[in-house]
Motif scaffolding. Sequence first.
Motif, mmCIF file in Angstrom:
data_model
loop_
_atom_site.group_PDB
_atom_site.id
_atom_site.type_symbol
_atom_site.label_atom_id
_atom_site.label_comp_id
_atom_site.label_asym_id
_atom_site.label_seq_id
_atom_site.Cartn_x
_atom_site.Cartn_y
_atom_site.Cartn_z
ATOM 1 N N ASP A 130 48.268 23.895 33.618
ATOM 2 C CA ASP A 130 48.506 25.235 34.167
ATOM 3 C C ASP A 130 49.987 25.339 34.465
ATOM 4 O OD1 ASP A 130 45.825 26.487 34.438
ATOM 5 O OD2 ASP A 130 45.452 24.767 35.736
ATOM 6 N N VAL A 135 52.438 30.827 37.493
ATOM 7 C CA VAL A 135 51.162 31.542 37.614
ATOM 8 C C VAL A 135 50.836 31.908 39.061
ATOM 9 C CG1 VAL A 135 48.658 31.328 37.325
ATOM 10 C CG2 VAL A 135 50.186 30.751 35.442
ATOM 11 N N MET A 139 50.364 35.683 40.610
ATOM 12 C CA MET A 139 49.123 36.073 41.271
ATOM 13 C C MET A 139 49.335 36.506 42.709
ATOM 14 S SD MET A 139 46.385 33.218 39.990
ATOM 15 C CE MET A 139 45.099 33.953 41.023
ATOM 16 N N VAL A 229 41.028 32.933 40.052
ATOM 17 C CA VAL A 229 41.623 33.367 38.792
ATOM 18 C C VAL A 229 40.580 33.917 37.818
ATOM 19 C CG1 VAL A 229 43.461 31.663 39.016
ATOM 20 C CG2 VAL A 229 41.472 31.129 37.613
ATOM 21 N N ASN A 230 39.298 33.583 38.025
ATOM 22 C CA ASN A 230 38.290 33.864 36.999
ATOM 23 C C ASN A 230 37.723 35.271 37.031
ATOM 24 O OD1 ASN A 230 37.628 30.733 38.109
ATOM 25 N ND2 ASN A 230 38.087 30.968 35.934
ATOM 26 N N VAL A 302 39.247 36.085 33.035
ATOM 27 C CA VAL A 302 40.313 35.912 34.027
ATOM 28 C C VAL A 302 40.636 37.282 34.602
ATOM 29 C CG1 VAL A 302 41.329 33.880 32.923
ATOM 30 C CG2 VAL A 302 42.208 36.161 32.342
ATOM 31 N N ARG A 303 41.285 37.278 35.743
ATOM 32 C CA ARG A 303 41.714 38.538 36.336
ATOM 33 C C ARG A 303 42.850 39.130 35.499
ATOM 34 N NH1 ARG A 303 38.822 39.307 40.567
ATOM 35 N NH2 ARG A 303 38.089 37.576 41.862
ATOM 36 N N LEU A 308 47.803 34.588 33.196
ATOM 37 C CA LEU A 308 46.531 33.898 32.983
ATOM 38 C C LEU A 308 46.088 33.915 31.526
ATOM 39 C CD1 LEU A 308 44.590 35.118 36.155
ATOM 40 C CD2 LEU A 308 45.804 32.954 35.815
ATOM 41 N N TRP A 309 46.746 34.717 30.698
ATOM 42 C CA TRP A 309 46.401 34.753 29.275
ATOM 43 C C TRP A 309 46.698 33.423 28.575
ATOM 44 C CZ3 TRP A 309 48.446 40.025 26.949
ATOM 45 C CH2 TRP A 309 47.853 41.080 27.649
ATOM 46 N N ASN A 311 45.869 30.517 29.410
ATOM 47 C CA ASN A 311 44.946 29.441 29.769
ATOM 48 C C ASN A 311 44.397 28.736 28.533
ATOM 49 O OD1 ASN A 311 41.883 30.137 29.200
ATOM 50 N ND2 ASN A 311 42.873 32.062 29.757
ATOM 51 N N TYR A 330 40.667 39.086 28.085
ATOM 52 C CA TYR A 330 42.117 38.971 28.242
ATOM 53 C C TYR A 330 42.776 38.868 26.866
ATOM 54 C CZ TYR A 330 40.497 34.088 28.009
ATOM 55 O OH TYR A 330 39.864 32.921 27.663
#
Length: 411
Positions: A130, A135, A139, A229-230, A302-303, A308-309, A311, A330
């Motif tokens: 990560d 990140v 966030m 994050v999910n 992901v949110r 987060l793209w 991941n 995403y």
Amino acid sequence: MRIVYIHQYYCNPQMAGGIRSYEQARRLVARGHTVDVITTDITPGARELGWRVTEEDGVTVHWFRVPYNNNMSYARRLRAFAEFMVLAGAKAARLRADLVFATSTPLTVAVPGVLAAKLRRVPFVFEVRDLWPEVPIEMGALRNPVARGLAGALANFAYRNAAEVVALSPGMAAGVTARRPGTPTTVIPNAADLDLFTVDQEQVRQFRATHDWLGDRPLIVYTGALGAVNGVEYLVHAAHRMRRLDPDIRVLIVGHGKEWESTKQLAAGYGLLGEVVHMWEKVPKSQLPVILGAASMSSSFVRPIRGLWDNSANKFFDALAASRPIAINYGGWQADLLRQTGAGLVLTPENTDVAAGQLVRHLRDEVWMRQAREAAHRLAVEQFSRDLLFERFEEVLNRSVGHRPVLSEQS
């Protein structure tokens, strides 16, 4: 080669979680290397004194109980990271090594890795799972300027001292080189464990027959963390709409995390829980193949945060290994891959009603489903098989050791 492998949250197939480190370590042993894994034991229970040592497929695993879960306060989690950092540093310094490898998260694992490598005068290789601190800053989870500065300095420390960095996605690799240009970086994403996810169809039939709520109905599965994050509530909102469009479709959420209870309450509030939406606590990795084998489609969410793209979620590659289409909400490299190959769906992130329509339409399209399963299987075999990606991983380690100065036998 003697390798010290530091991973704070190492898992084997009998545990719930990703098994990337287990699979890489056991393959290294099969190639004739010696591997010592340094990790924590986070299973519930009384605090034990000292290290516990096990051997798994030839890999020596050193466990120290350091309690941790996603429900802990931020300060308590930082304490767990710091405690392991000290313990791992002391343990790694006592083990013979030709190379020290450390994999995040957390970022603090770089400290014992770098110090042990310097003490032994051997190369250090760092793996980025990560992109920190980028990140959490995006966030809004890391707001304190001092904390941001310290996290950035820690990332710089890790990259500066690494003979090479392994990044789990192209975006992560770009983040590493943006922070520290010239850092040797290799992209090795998570992998598809084809052997593990090859299951007997009779087991799949029994699984479906055992659960009256499922039977021969279409099934969307989500497996993994329910963390900040999910945003797994996205799937519950979509299921609420899907019930009106196609009441036979079922959803199974298997996992754990800070937002487990809120997701469960949302499903209950919609009147979906136990009927359309079923939620199971996390299961060992070894049980996932039958669950995915019974799925019509898997999913990953992901949110709506750009960072987060990038991941490289295990669930994405598990779906490919099981030859199952995967739906994501995403953009980025995985979305591009699905659009190019037809191995899954890219759902609209803004509107779960629209997403519900996309899911229903494709789940009921037998031609699309067959082609998507075939495309997922091809991706697993041709681009993301564990054996294929391991070759790239071992090349990084061999290349790093090859660049180090020749040391005397007394070293």
